[in-house]
Design a protein around this motif. Structure first.
Motif, PDB file in Angstrom:
ATOM      1  N   THR A 177      20.465 -43.419  -9.413  1.00  0.00           N
ATOM      2  CA  THR A 177      19.959 -42.380  -8.459  1.00  0.00           C
ATOM      3  C   THR A 177      18.419 -42.689  -8.358  1.00  0.00           C
ATOM      4  OG1 THR A 177      21.709 -40.846  -8.443  1.00  0.00           O
ATOM      5  CG2 THR A 177      19.885 -40.374  -7.018  1.00  0.00           C
ATOM      6  N   LEU A 178      17.709 -42.571  -9.544  1.00  0.00           N
ATOM      7  CA  LEU A 178      16.262 -42.840  -9.478  1.00  0.00           C
ATOM      8  C   LEU A 178      16.036 -44.076  -9.219  1.00  0.00           C
ATOM      9  CD1 LEU A 178      13.338 -41.898 -10.305  1.00  0.00           C
ATOM     10  CD2 LEU A 178      14.084 -42.430 -12.682  1.00  0.00           C
ATOM     11  N   LEU A 179      16.702 -45.229  -9.818  1.00  0.00           N
ATOM     12  CA  LEU A 179      16.419 -46.513  -9.695  1.00  0.00           C
ATOM     13  C   LEU A 179      16.530 -46.899  -8.136  1.00  0.00           C
ATOM     14  CD1 LEU A 179      15.647 -49.212 -11.331  1.00  0.00           C
ATOM     15  CD2 LEU A 179      18.098 -49.580 -11.113  1.00  0.00           C
ATOM     16  N   SER A 180      17.634 -46.472  -7.443  1.00  0.00           N
ATOM     17  CA  SER A 180      17.771 -46.690  -6.022  1.00  0.00           C
ATOM     18  C   SER A 180      16.637 -46.079  -5.230  1.00  0.00           C
ATOM     19  CB  SER A 180      19.177 -46.332  -5.674  1.00  0.00           C
ATOM     20  OG  SER A 180      19.311 -44.975  -5.897  1.00  0.00           O
ATOM     21  N   VAL A 279       8.588 -41.164 -22.309  1.00  0.00           N
ATOM     22  CA  VAL A 279       8.259 -40.146 -21.338  1.00  0.00           C
ATOM     23  C   VAL A 279       9.566 -39.610 -21.089  1.00  0.00           C
ATOM     24  CG1 VAL A 279       7.694 -39.780 -18.945  1.00  0.00           C
ATOM     25  CG2 VAL A 279       6.449 -41.410 -20.209  1.00  0.00           C
ATOM     26  N   LEU A 280       9.594 -38.161 -20.868  1.00  0.00           N
ATOM     27  CA  LEU A 280      10.984 -37.421 -20.586  1.00  0.00           C
ATOM     28  C   LEU A 280      10.791 -36.741 -19.193  1.00  0.00           C
ATOM     29  CD1 LEU A 280      13.446 -35.843 -21.436  1.00  0.00           C
ATOM     30  CD2 LEU A 280      11.936 -34.137 -22.387  1.00  0.00           C
ATOM     31  N   ALA A 281      11.887 -37.187 -18.345  1.00  0.00           N
ATOM     32  CA  ALA A 281      12.107 -36.760 -17.084  1.00  0.00           C
ATOM     33  C   ALA A 281      13.114 -35.811 -16.996  1.00  0.00           C
ATOM     34  CB  ALA A 281      12.238 -37.809 -16.289  1.00  0.00           C
ATOM     35  N   ILE A 282      12.853 -34.546 -16.455  1.00  0.00           N
ATOM     36  CA  ILE A 282      13.969 -33.520 -16.234  1.00  0.00           C
ATOM     37  C   ILE A 282      14.440 -33.877 -14.886  1.00  0.00           C
ATOM     38  CG2 ILE A 282      14.630 -31.137 -16.302  1.00  0.00           C
ATOM     39  CD1 ILE A 282      13.605 -32.214 -18.867  1.00  0.00           C
ATOM     40  N   THR A 283      15.664 -34.304 -14.562  1.00  0.00           N
ATOM     41  CA  THR A 283      16.108 -34.586 -13.292  1.00  0.00           C
ATOM     42  C   THR A 283      16.704 -33.390 -12.726  1.00  0.00           C
ATOM     43  OG1 THR A 283      18.239 -35.414 -14.289  1.00  0.00           O
ATOM     44  CG2 THR A 283      16.483 -37.058 -14.198  1.00  0.00           C
ATOM     45  N   LYS A 284      17.084 -33.621 -11.324  1.00  0.00           N
ATOM     46  CA  LYS A 284      17.840 -32.694 -10.513  1.00  0.00           C
ATOM     47  C   LYS A 284      17.023 -31.246 -10.555  1.00  0.00           C
ATOM     48  CE  LYS A 284      22.298 -34.755 -11.977  1.00  0.00           C
ATOM     49  NZ  LYS A 284      23.604 -34.409 -12.287  1.00  0.00           N
ATOM     50  N   PHE A 308       9.139 -32.954 -14.015  1.00  0.00           N
ATOM     51  CA  PHE A 308      10.303 -32.377 -13.454  1.00  0.00           C
ATOM     52  C   PHE A 308      10.304 -33.390 -12.043  1.00  0.00           C
ATOM     53  CE2 PHE A 308       9.188 -29.189 -16.111  1.00  0.00           C
ATOM     54  CZ  PHE A 308      10.522 -28.526 -16.534  1.00  0.00           C
ATOM     55  N   ILE A 309      11.455 -34.088 -11.913  1.00  0.00           N
ATOM     56  CA  ILE A 309      11.716 -34.971 -10.794  1.00  0.00           C
ATOM     57  C   ILE A 309      13.074 -34.470 -10.066  1.00  0.00           C
ATOM     58  CG2 ILE A 309      10.456 -36.977 -11.717  1.00  0.00           C
ATOM     59  CD1 ILE A 309      13.013 -38.355 -12.265  1.00  0.00           C
ATOM     60  N   SER A 310      13.160 -35.068  -8.878  1.00  0.00           N
ATOM     61  CA  SER A 310      14.426 -35.030  -7.942  1.00  0.00           C
ATOM     62  C   SER A 310      14.453 -36.316  -7.258  1.00  0.00           C
ATOM     63  CB  SER A 310      14.499 -33.664  -7.452  1.00  0.00           C
ATOM     64  OG  SER A 310      15.632 -33.806  -6.677  1.00  0.00           O
ATOM     65  N   ALA A 311      15.412 -37.255  -7.695  1.00  0.00           N
ATOM     66  CA  ALA A 311      15.264 -38.495  -7.063  1.00  0.00           C
ATOM     67  C   ALA A 311      15.891 -38.375  -5.590  1.00  0.00           C
ATOM     68  CB  ALA A 311      16.172 -39.293  -7.773  1.00  0.00           C
ATOM     69  N   VAL A 312      16.887 -37.360  -5.552  1.00  0.00           N
ATOM     70  CA  VAL A 312      17.415 -37.114  -4.016  1.00  0.00           C
ATOM     71  C   VAL A 312      16.468 -36.334  -3.281  1.00  0.00           C
ATOM     72  CG1 VAL A 312      19.083 -35.863  -2.659  1.00  0.00           C
ATOM     73  CG2 VAL A 312      19.861 -36.987  -4.953  1.00  0.00           C
ATOM     74  N   ALA A 313      15.659 -35.486  -3.441  1.00  0.00           N
ATOM     75  CA  ALA A 313      14.856 -34.703  -2.863  1.00  0.00           C
ATOM     76  C   ALA A 313      13.308 -35.454  -2.668  1.00  0.00           C
ATOM     77  CB  ALA A 313      14.612 -33.347  -3.360  1.00  0.00           C
ATOM     78  N   GLY A 314      13.119 -36.508  -3.618  1.00  0.00           N
ATOM     79  CA  GLY A 314      11.853 -37.063  -3.888  1.00  0.00           C
ATOM     80  C   GLY A 314      10.903 -36.259  -4.391  1.00  0.00           C
ATOM     81  N   VAL A 315      11.084 -35.377  -5.209  1.00  0.00           N
ATOM     82  CA  VAL A 315      10.203 -34.498  -5.862  1.00  0.00           C
ATOM     83  C   VAL A 315       9.773 -35.264  -7.258  1.00  0.00           C
ATOM     84  CG1 VAL A 315       9.957 -32.067  -6.996  1.00  0.00           C
ATOM     85  CG2 VAL A 315      11.291 -32.469  -4.824  1.00  0.00           C
ATOM     86  N   GLY A 316       8.310 -35.283  -7.400  1.00  0.00           N
ATOM     87  CA  GLY A 316       7.939 -35.745  -8.674  1.00  0.00           C
ATOM     88  C   GLY A 316       7.736 -37.119  -8.838  1.00  0.00           C
ATOM     89  N   LEU A 317       8.328 -37.840  -7.890  1.00  0.00           N
ATOM     90  CA  LEU A 317       8.339 -39.435  -8.113  1.00  0.00           C
ATOM     91  C   LEU A 317       6.930 -40.075  -8.225  1.00  0.00           C
ATOM     92  CD1 LEU A 317      11.475 -40.234  -5.697  1.00  0.00           C
ATOM     93  CD2 LEU A 317      11.540 -39.641  -8.132  1.00  0.00           C
ATOM     94  N   VAL A 318       6.103 -39.602  -7.608  1.00  0.00           N
ATOM     95  CA  VAL A 318       4.625 -40.180  -7.705  1.00  0.00           C
ATOM     96  C   VAL A 318       4.130 -39.685  -8.833  1.00  0.00           C
ATOM     97  CG1 VAL A 318       2.257 -39.832  -6.607  1.00  0.00           C
ATOM     98  CG2 VAL A 318       4.026 -39.831  -5.022  1.00  0.00           C
ATOM     99  N   GLU A 319       4.131 -38.423  -9.322  1.00  0.00           N
ATOM    100  CA  GLU A 319       3.934 -38.153 -10.749  1.00  0.00           C
ATOM    101  C   GLU A 319       4.349 -38.954 -11.759  1.00  0.00           C
ATOM    102  OE1 GLU A 319       3.333 -34.083 -13.538  1.00  0.00           O
ATOM    103  OE2 GLU A 319       4.319 -34.058 -11.450  1.00  0.00           O
TER     104      GLU A 319
END
Length: 387
Positions: A177-180, A279-284, A308-319
């Motif tokens: 999901t993140l890659l897409s 690097v550690l990413a906390i998804t969802k 902390f990221i959410s690929a679906v909501a677009g949260v934290g992707l820029v960071e």
């Protein structure tokens, strides 16, 4: 189930060409008595060469090509004419291909750059014609060198994907999901484990037209280094990634435990992976509110950058991109490890030019043109003119 087009392992029998024999011809022409030796040199045998090609992503084109044989050099002729050289066989491989001897398991070479060429098996040199051996005391040499023999070796080619960032995590951690979400890649995404059955690459766009390559590796489970889950097949693709992005979902029971399991699997497979930047990413993370996020921060592993990221909501992707870009640049500024070409074992090596020695021994020679078999003891030191 349809067969996958992602082929990252092939075994091929390779053979270089043998050198052509030199000619022991004596010049014969009307009104030219005792024309003397004029046998030409044999042609060099063809070599087997590996060439990196950035347009190839798998070894699929080599899956059904079990034999790669270069052609032999042709023997020399009269009037000092050279024999035709054998044709080289060039094997196009994707960047990141490692080659091993199938019999001994010994590492042979790496092909990591586009256009890089490595001579896998060198063709035999052509033998010298008899005109090279004439002298004032040996005016009619009736012998010539045979060509050097061919080389043969069965090799294993393994593709290890070259990427700036490799995604590491359990099944259904959100890697595809993140890659897409941050690239144009379209990996398969579904709500069941082991959706990803083969690695996927994506180009992640960054600021000012900059970009980096991200690789989605199939999910790892505890015991993967022992063959569980998808086993060892895809773990080797992590070896060529500059930075490892560990992905753990926010709804997991114990983040530290999951992180420790992933690190242990990588270390058991290859201890060198422990030294790679992480690097550690906390998804969802869209499942968390601010209070839960703060509580979770105290449960995170120490000594690693966390986002902390959410690929679906677009949260934290820029960071996340900023953090990965800084880590990639820090890794690039380090002195790169030199990849060396290692020779085959001595049974497959060709003598260098300065190592070629002619051994001599006396034996009778017929007057006719001769093409001698390879024999180190068959080198007459001198042959006096019978006339």
């Amino acid at each position: 189930m349809a067969e996958s087009n992602f082929i990252d392992y092939v075994k091929i029998l390779c053979r270089s060409g043998k050198g052509g024999a030199g000619s022991a011809h004596l010049h014969r022409a009307k009104y030219v008595p005792k024309g003397g030796p004029d046998g030409g040199d044999g042609g060099n045998g063809g070599s087997v060469i590996l060439r990196g090609n950035r347009n190839l992503w798998t070894l699929l084109h080599l899956k059904y090509q079990r034999h790669v044989f270069a052609t032999d050099g042709m023997p020399g002729g009269e009037c000092r004419s050279f024999g035709k050289a054998g044709e080289d066989r060039i094997i196009e491989v994707p960047c990141g291909t490692a080659v091993f001897n199938a019999e001994t398991g010994k590492f042979i070479c790496d092909v990591t750059d586009d256009g890089q060429e490595v001579v896998l098996l060198k063709g035999g040199r052509g033998g010298l014609g008899n005109w090279h051996f004439k002298s004032p005391t040996n005016r009619t040499p009736r012998y010539a060198q045979p060509g050097e023999p061919r080389q043969e070796c069965e090799v294993i080619m393994e593709l290890k994907l070259l990427a700036d960032v490799g995604l590491v995590g359990f099944p259904n951690a959100g890697k595809s999901t993140l890659l897409s979400s941050i690239s144009a890649a379209k990996p398969k995404i579904a709500n069941y484990p082991f959706t990803t059955l083969e690695p996927n690459l994506g180009i992640v766009s960054y600021r000012d037209t900059r970009s980096f390559v991200m690789a989605d590796i199939p999910g790892i489970i505890e015991g993967a280094h022992e063959g569980r889950g998808l086993g060892l097949r895809f773990l080797r693709h992590i070896e060529r990634n500059a930075v490892l992005l560990f992905m753990i979902p926010a709804d997991t029971a114990d983040i530290r435990h999951d992180y420790a399991v992933l690190c242990n699997e990588l270390e058991k497979f290859n201890p060198d992976l422990v030294d790679k930047p992480r690097v550690l990413a906390i998804t969802k993370s869209d499942l968390l509110d601010d209070e839960l996020t703060e509580m979770m921060r105290h449960e995170l592993p120490e000594g690693i950058d966390v986002v902390f990221i959410s690929a679906v909501a677009g949260v934290g992707l820029v960071e996340l991109k900023d953090m990965l870009w800084r880590t990639i640049n820090d890794e690039r500024n380090r002195i790169p490890e030199t990849l060396t070409h290692r020779d085959l074992d001595t049974s497959h090596r060709v003598q260098e030019e300065d190592d070629f020695v002619i051994e001599t021994d006396d034996m009778p020679i017929d007057d006719e043109d001769v093409e001698l078999e390879w024999d180190d003891e068959y080198w007459p030191e001198k042959y006096e003119d019978e006339d």
